[in-house]
Design a protein around this motif. Structure first.
Motif, PDB file in Angstrom:
ATOM      1  N   ILE A  36      37.311   9.266 -55.045  1.00  0.00           N
ATOM      2  CA  ILE A  36      37.131   8.449 -53.839  1.00  0.00           C
ATOM      3  C   ILE A  36      36.143   7.312 -54.064  1.00  0.00           C
ATOM      4  N   ARG A  37      34.987   7.626 -54.620  1.00  0.00           N
ATOM      5  CA  ARG A  37      33.902   6.656 -54.753  1.00  0.00           C
ATOM      6  C   ARG A  37      34.327   5.357 -55.434  1.00  0.00           C
ATOM      7  N   PRO A  38      35.100   5.407 -56.536  1.00  0.00           N
ATOM      8  CA  PRO A  38      35.456   4.146 -57.210  1.00  0.00           C
ATOM      9  C   PRO A  38      36.293   3.200 -56.354  1.00  0.00           C
ATOM     10  N   HIS A  39      36.869   3.699 -55.273  1.00  0.00           N
ATOM     11  CA  HIS A  39      37.781   2.888 -54.460  1.00  0.00           C
ATOM     12  C   HIS A  39      37.162   2.445 -53.131  1.00  0.00           C
ATOM     13  N   LEU A  40      35.876   2.710 -52.946  1.00  0.00           N
ATOM     14  CA  LEU A  40      35.195   2.298 -51.725  1.00  0.00           C
ATOM     15  C   LEU A  40      34.590   0.905 -51.885  1.00  0.00           C
ATOM     16  N   ASP A  41      34.509   0.169 -50.792  1.00  0.00           N
ATOM     17  CA  ASP A  41      33.794  -1.097 -50.845  1.00  0.00           C
ATOM     18  C   ASP A  41      32.297  -0.822 -50.997  1.00  0.00           C
ATOM     19  N   ASP A  42      31.536  -1.831 -51.385  1.00  0.00           N
ATOM     20  CA  ASP A  42      30.124  -1.631 -51.717  1.00  0.00           C
ATOM     21  C   ASP A  42      29.330  -1.041 -50.562  1.00  0.00           C
ATOM     22  N   GLU A  43      29.565  -1.534 -49.343  1.00  0.00           N
ATOM     23  CA  GLU A  43      28.783  -1.052 -48.203  1.00  0.00           C
ATOM     24  C   GLU A  43      29.081   0.412 -47.889  1.00  0.00           C
ATOM     25  N   THR A  44      30.355   0.791 -47.951  1.00  0.00           N
ATOM     26  CA  THR A  44      30.723   2.185 -47.684  1.00  0.00           C
ATOM     27  C   THR A  44      30.189   3.096 -48.783  1.00  0.00           C
ATOM     28  N   ARG A  45      30.247   2.622 -50.030  1.00  0.00           N
ATOM     29  CA  ARG A  45      29.716   3.417 -51.140  1.00  0.00           C
ATOM     30  C   ARG A  45      28.207   3.607 -50.988  1.00  0.00           C
TER      31      ARG A  45
END
Length: 414
Positions: free
Chosen positions: A134-143
């Motif tokens: 999941i983490r690699p596909h999140l935008d920077d703010e969501t990550r």
């Protein structure tokens, strides 16, 4: 989130909640609630998605605008395969949760992993699912949000390894309610052993109902801040308390009774969350539609049709073309609004509504908040489905609202 962004978020939430001056007692409570609402409030949304979808009659060509909250219903609406869903929320935490669910549906290996993450939500292996898939596909703010550290030093995403549904304002409120119940000699989980509605009602009448009559419980619930954990701001507290001749105690008793014994437990995942602190175990469990195995591939296929935006629904609609939205879901947000805010919202809803558009919302008290508060010139363009609203509301398994309301744009009203 930068300081400027955090200030902007705070201002938007204040605009939705704060009605009184900072020096008044109500004004102080409103600002406390606003501050609390900047974090996670609803780990699970408390509106029945089956009722929503029945009312909305979603078609494959429809554009739906909805308030996101915990995004359970956003994900469940995908089972109806509308063309587009735009989910808005003032809380950055709710926006981050919605984006997490969408990325998980798209990139997790399959339904088992998705179920581990969002049905069980308490497995140590969920951290590895997040980091790898999941983490690699999140935008920077969501990550940044999910990687962020809590006071205890743990990453925020680790809530999914410890029981996500016990977190957030609502999750903690329900946990406190369980502790209070045990202080009165009642373990709410015992309700889940009942195998008929009749036994559920007997348990409620003999074990739970007496708690509402206790002096200390009455004193606790007389404090408006005591219900912040339910996501109820001061303005909505007054509406809820006014919905029963017995005030707040009466309103809470009626809603708890309906949740406990208004529907068979095997059919009501809301009761399992309230009284069991999680979803029902087993293959035949009652679950939100998006968590059912039979819907997983549809949810995965349609996840790209959703956008999640940190904004107010009125501001979002103001930027949209006329007649571009087919369905609107307002949750209970209108209970918070002033007449001016209601009128501005409905002016934008009316402008952006396509022919035959549907609007649904819920209210703490039974009546709709619109008559007498929104100009007749706006409301006259809509057909309020009074009988249909009552019928749908009676079947809403979440059981915590006084009213369910459906309006249809008069262009094609039945």
């Amino acid at each position: 989130m930068t300081m400027i962004e955090a200030t902007a978020v705070g201002a938007r939430i204040d605009g939705a909640v704060v009605r009184n001056t900072a020096l008044s007692s109500t004004g102080i409570l409103e600002r406390v609630f606003s501050a609390a609402f900047r974090g996670l409030v609803y780990p699970q949304i408390w509106e029945d998605p089956l009722i929503d979808m029945e009312a909305l009659e979603l078609k494959s060509t429809d554009t739906l605008v909805t308030i996101a909250s915990g995004s359970c219903n956003v994900m469940s609406y995908l089972t109806a395969s509308p063309a587009e869903i735009i989910a808005v929320d003032l809380s950055p935490a709710h926006v981050a949760l919605g984006k997490l669910k969408l990325a998980a549906a798209t990139h997790l290996p399959g339904h088992t992993a998705f179920s581990n993450m969002f049905r069980h939500a308490n497995l140590k292996t969920n951290l590895a699912l997040y980091d790898r898939h999941i983490r690699p596909h999140l935008d920077d703010e969501t990550r940044r949000y999910w990687d962020g550290r809590e006071i205890n030093g743990r990453r925020r995403v680790s809530r999914f390894t410890r029981g996500f549904y016990t977190t957030g304002l609502l999750g903690r409120f329900i946990s406190v309610a369980h502790v209070l119940g045990k202080l009165y000699g009642v373990d709410p989980r015992e309700l889940l052993r009942m195998d008929s509605v009749e036994k559920q009602r007997e348990f409620f009448n003999t074990r739970i109902a007496p708690v509402f009559d206790s002096r200390s419980f009455k004193a606790l619930t007389s404090l408006r801040a005591s219900l912040f954990g339910l996501g109820i701001p001061p303005a909505q507290y007054e509406a809820l308390a006014g919905d029963s001749t017995d005030g707040m105690i009466g309103a809470l008793r009626i809603r708890t009774e309906r949740l406990a014994c208004g529907f068979p437990l095997k059919d009501n995942y809301f009761a399992w969350q309230a009284f069991g602190r999680g979803y029902q175990p087993g293959e035949a469990a009652s679950l939100p539609p998006y968590l059912e195995a039979r819907h997983f591939e549809t949810v995965r296929r349609n996840a790209g049709r959703v956008s999640v935006v940190n904004e107010s629904i009125t501001t979002l609609l103001a930027a949209r073309p006329a007649a571009s939205v087919d369905a609107f879901v307002l949750l209970d947000a209108q209970d918070w609004m002033t007449d001016a805010q209601l009128s501005e919202l409905w002016a934008e809803i009316t402008r952006t509504a396509a022919p035959g558009a549907r609007v649904i919302y819920r209210t703490a008290a039974a009546p709709s908040p619109l008559p007498g508060h929104v100009p007749d010139g706006i409301l006259d363009k809509w057909n309020y489905q009074a009988e249909r609203s009552l019928e749908l509301g009676a079947r809403d398994r979440s059981a915590i609202y006084g009213g369910f309301h459906l309006h249809v744009k008069r262009d094609q009203a039945a």
